[in-house]
Design a protein around this motif. Structure first.
Motif, short mmCIF file in Angstrom:
data_model
loop_
_atom_site.label_atom_id
_atom_site.label_comp_id
_atom_site.label_asym_id
_atom_site.label_seq_id
_atom_site.Cartn_x
_atom_site.Cartn_y
_atom_site.Cartn_z
N VAL A 8 -0.85 32.21 6.75
CA VAL A 8 -0.42 32.67 8.07
C VAL A 8 -1.45 33.62 8.67
CG1 VAL A 8 1.38 33.90 9.34
CG2 VAL A 8 2.00 32.32 7.50
N LYS A 9 -2.02 34.50 7.86
CA LYS A 9 -2.98 35.47 8.37
C LYS A 9 -4.22 34.77 8.93
CE LYS A 9 -1.56 39.32 5.41
NZ LYS A 9 -1.99 40.31 4.40
N ASN A 10 -4.73 33.81 8.19
CA ASN A 10 -5.89 33.06 8.69
C ASN A 10 -5.53 32.27 9.95
OD1 ASN A 10 -7.47 34.04 6.65
ND2 ASN A 10 -7.47 32.16 5.43
N THR A 11 -4.30 31.78 10.02
CA THR A 11 -3.86 31.03 11.20
C THR A 11 -3.86 31.92 12.43
OG1 THR A 11 -2.47 29.61 9.82
CG2 THR A 11 -1.99 29.65 12.17
N TYR A 12 -3.45 33.18 12.28
CA TYR A 12 -3.48 34.11 13.40
C TYR A 12 -4.92 34.32 13.90
CZ TYR A 12 1.40 35.45 12.60
OH TYR A 12 2.77 35.45 12.49
N VAL A 13 -5.83 34.47 12.97
CA VAL A 13 -7.23 34.68 13.36
C VAL A 13 -7.78 33.44 14.05
CG1 VAL A 13 -9.56 35.20 12.51
CG2 VAL A 13 -7.58 36.32 11.47
N GLN A 14 -7.53 32.27 13.49
CA GLN A 14 -8.03 31.03 14.08
C GLN A 14 -7.44 30.79 15.47
OE1 GLN A 14 -6.75 28.40 10.99
NE2 GLN A 14 -8.57 28.69 9.72
N ALA A 15 -6.14 31.06 15.60
CA ALA A 15 -5.49 30.85 16.90
C ALA A 15 -6.06 31.77 17.96
CB ALA A 15 -3.98 31.06 16.77
N MET A 16 -6.29 33.03 17.62
CA MET A 16 -6.82 33.97 18.61
C MET A 16 -8.28 33.70 18.92
SD MET A 16 -4.44 35.75 19.83
CE MET A 16 -5.54 36.76 20.80
N LEU A 17 -9.02 33.17 17.97
CA LEU A 17 -10.40 32.76 18.26
C LEU A 17 -10.42 31.65 19.31
CD1 LEU A 17 -12.07 32.75 14.72
CD2 LEU A 17 -12.81 34.11 16.68
N VAL A 49 -8.47 40.58 17.85
CA VAL A 49 -7.02 40.84 17.86
C VAL A 49 -6.35 40.15 16.67
CG1 VAL A 49 -4.89 40.50 19.17
CG2 VAL A 49 -7.00 41.10 20.36
N GLY A 50 -6.70 38.88 16.46
CA GLY A 50 -6.12 38.17 15.33
C GLY A 50 -6.48 38.79 14.01
N LEU A 51 -7.72 39.28 13.88
CA LEU A 51 -8.16 39.90 12.63
C LEU A 51 -7.40 41.19 12.36
CD1 LEU A 51 -10.17 39.82 10.25
CD2 LEU A 51 -11.77 41.11 11.69
N LEU A 52 -7.26 42.03 13.38
CA LEU A 52 -6.54 43.29 13.21
C LEU A 52 -5.07 43.05 12.90
CD1 LEU A 52 -8.14 45.42 16.07
CD2 LEU A 52 -8.52 45.66 13.61
N LYS A 53 -4.49 42.04 13.54
CA LYS A 53 -3.09 41.73 13.25
C LYS A 53 -2.93 41.22 11.83
CE LYS A 53 0.84 38.92 14.72
NZ LYS A 53 1.77 40.06 14.79
N ALA A 54 -3.86 40.38 11.38
CA ALA A 54 -3.76 39.80 10.04
C ALA A 54 -4.00 40.84 8.96
CB ALA A 54 -4.75 38.65 9.91
N ARG A 55 -4.93 41.76 9.20
CA ARG A 55 -5.32 42.70 8.15
C ARG A 55 -4.50 43.99 8.18
NH1 ARG A 55 -6.81 38.70 6.55
NH2 ARG A 55 -8.92 37.96 6.15
N THR A 56 -4.06 44.42 9.34
CA THR A 56 -3.35 45.70 9.44
C THR A 56 -1.90 45.54 9.87
OG1 THR A 56 -3.95 46.09 11.76
CG2 THR A 56 -5.54 46.77 10.08
N GLY A 57 -1.52 44.38 10.38
CA GLY A 57 -0.16 44.19 10.85
C GLY A 57 0.10 44.76 12.22
N ALA A 58 -0.95 45.18 12.93
CA ALA A 58 -0.78 45.73 14.27
C ALA A 58 -0.26 44.66 15.21
CB ALA A 58 -2.10 46.30 14.78
N HIS A 59 0.54 45.07 16.19
CA HIS A 59 1.13 44.12 17.12
C HIS A 59 0.09 43.66 18.14
CE1 HIS A 59 4.00 42.19 19.81
NE2 HIS A 59 4.90 42.31 18.85
N GLU A 60 0.07 42.35 18.41
CA GLU A 60 -0.97 41.81 19.28
C GLU A 60 -0.81 42.27 20.73
OE1 GLU A 60 2.40 38.89 19.39
OE2 GLU A 60 1.35 40.02 17.84
N VAL A 61 0.40 42.60 21.16
CA VAL A 61 0.59 43.08 22.53
C VAL A 61 -0.13 44.41 22.73
CG1 VAL A 61 2.29 43.88 24.21
CG2 VAL A 61 2.75 41.83 22.87
N ILE A 62 0.07 45.33 21.81
CA ILE A 62 -0.62 46.63 21.90
C ILE A 62 -2.13 46.44 21.81
CG2 ILE A 62 -0.82 48.92 20.88
CD1 ILE A 62 1.89 48.33 22.13
#
Length: 423
Positions: free
Chosen positions: A295-304, A186-199
């Motif tokens: 910020v993008k890496n932070t999203y991935v790390q947080a979701m991991l 989820v974090g990777l897709l949000k960071a790379r594509t901007g997709a919303h994590e809720v969806i």
């Protein structure tokens, strides 16, 4: 005369003086205490219990019968209301904390161990969701992360024969890694594509559910050999969490993992550099980006990390609660209940721990209420929902309990030298 100074009329150009005396310091301290998160949370729980008492009284058959002749004998109605409410909450206490009807102390505290057993997966899953909240991510994919983690841990748990310590450790690690990868996706897709994590998390919940359901119906994957039911084999004894207090109680070693996870989450958020980045991104991602945080890496790390902790809840389900084999319902709604616990705990590790124990008490005591007093279990769910509603609406709690309004922060005044320097 040029050298003389005209007398100044009283109050003409003199500085204005406020006739209103400054409020005592003790008043400000009391206002801060009454408007603090702890007091608001306690009052929210009490208010929800009061509303629950009203629902118990309204739905009780004895109260309804006595209300039919209220004006003839009002004492009967009041007595029926008291018996209904006291009986229900007494059963809740005895089913969640201590049963006074048991012969010995060791038997009497069994309800408390049941509360902690119910709270164990709730707390650790809520810790994962709370960490995501602190980063500004709404992780509602707990169900999918738990299912994937349970499948990974369960497969290791029934497929290999290894020594007890090694086998249990590998099963736990496999489950955490599975949940972390499912959340990290989820974090990777949000960071790379901007997709919303809720969806993303909602969709991945469905993907995980149907994927695990298919694997549980497929021989050679997760389905028990020779079985036609979508269920896995039983876990080997070497991969099962041992009882923490002996065979008399259901509380297992997973509760120690919960305590360790709570300490880890507190350290991560409050004492580590990564936690500082999490909080900075959660407060303002644009400012964090300007400050040099990726910020993008932070999203991935947080979701991991979030997925790993939620996955640990799935591990506890399959290796501690349902050790005879699991199905696609192994998550038992914990993934969604953990969102409520994280909100009630305000995404703080200690608050989440306390909120998880409270909800564990509601689960354990709710069954006792239903069995002993015939109270619908749905009323406990309503009380839980009201608690979260009131936690999210502090002004409502202040109005109900007549708490003083929290004063706006005072603006600092610059002295003359500071004003000149500023100009």
């Amino acid at each position: 005369m040029s050298g003389t100074t005209a007398p100044i009329a009283p109050g003409a150009d003199s500085p204005k003086r406020s006739d209103k005396p400054d409020a005592p310091r003790a008043n400000q301290v009391l206002s801060d205490i009454l408007n603090g998160n702890v007091v608001i949370s306690i009052l929210a729980v009490l208010f929800a219990l009061v509303i629950g008492a009203v629902l118990i009284a309204v739905t009780n058959e004895d109260v309804q019968e006595a209300a039919g002749y209220f004006f003839a004998a009002p004492g009967d109605t009041l007595s029926a209301i008291w018996n209904a409410i006291s009986g229900a909450y007494g059963a809740l206490f005895q089913g969640a904390i201590y049963n006074f009807r048991r012969d010995s102390f060791l038997d009497g505290i069994k309800p408390l161990t049941e509360t902690l057993t119910f709270a164990t997966p709730l707390i650790v899953a809520a810790l994962g969701i709370g960490i995501a909240f602190r980063v500004g991510l709404f992780n509602i994919g707990g169900r999918g992360q738990m299912l994937v983690a349970a499948a990974c841990a369960g497969w290791v748990g029934f497929s290999f024969e290894l020594p007890w310590g090694v086998h249990l450790a590998l099963a736990v690690i496999a489950g955490i890694v599975g949940g972390a990868l499912w959340g990290g996706l989820v974090g990777l897709l949000k960071a790379r594509t901007g997709a919303h994590e809720v969806i993303l998390t909602i969709m991945l919940n469905y993907v995980a559910f149907y994927l695990i359901s298919w694997m549980l119906r497929t021989p050679g994957l997760l389905q028990a050999p020779g079985s036609v039911n979508p269920k896995s084999p039983a876990m080997l004894e070497t991969a099962v969490f041992p009882d923490l207090l002996g065979p008399r109680y259901n509380l297992h070693l997973g509760f120690i993992f919960v305590i360790a996870a709570t300490i880890f989450a507190w350290w991560l958020l409050n004492r580590s550099a990564l936690g500082f980045q999490f909080r900075a991104v959660g407060e303002n991602p644009n400012a964090a980006r300007v400050a040099g945080i990726n910020v993008k890496n932070t999203y991935v790390q947080a979701m991991l990390i979030s997925g790993g902790l939620v996955g640990l809840a799935g591990v506890m389900q399959v290796l501690g609660t349902v050790t005879t084999g699991f199905s696609a319902g192994i998550d038992a709604g914990i993934g969604f209940d953990a969102i409520t616990v994280a909100l009630l705990g305000r995404s703080r590790p200690l608050g989440i721990f306390v909120a998880g124990v409270l909800f564990g008490a509601f689960k354990a005591g709710g069954f006792a209420m239903q069995a002993a007093e015939g109270i619908p279990i749905d009323i406990v769910t309503v009380v839980q929902s009201l608690i979260v509603l009131f936690i999210a609406a502090p002004p409502l709690i202040r109005a109900v309990f007549f708490l003083p309004k929290q004063g706006a922060p005072k603006r600092l005044k610059l002295n003359v030298s500071q004003e000149v320097a500023a100009k």
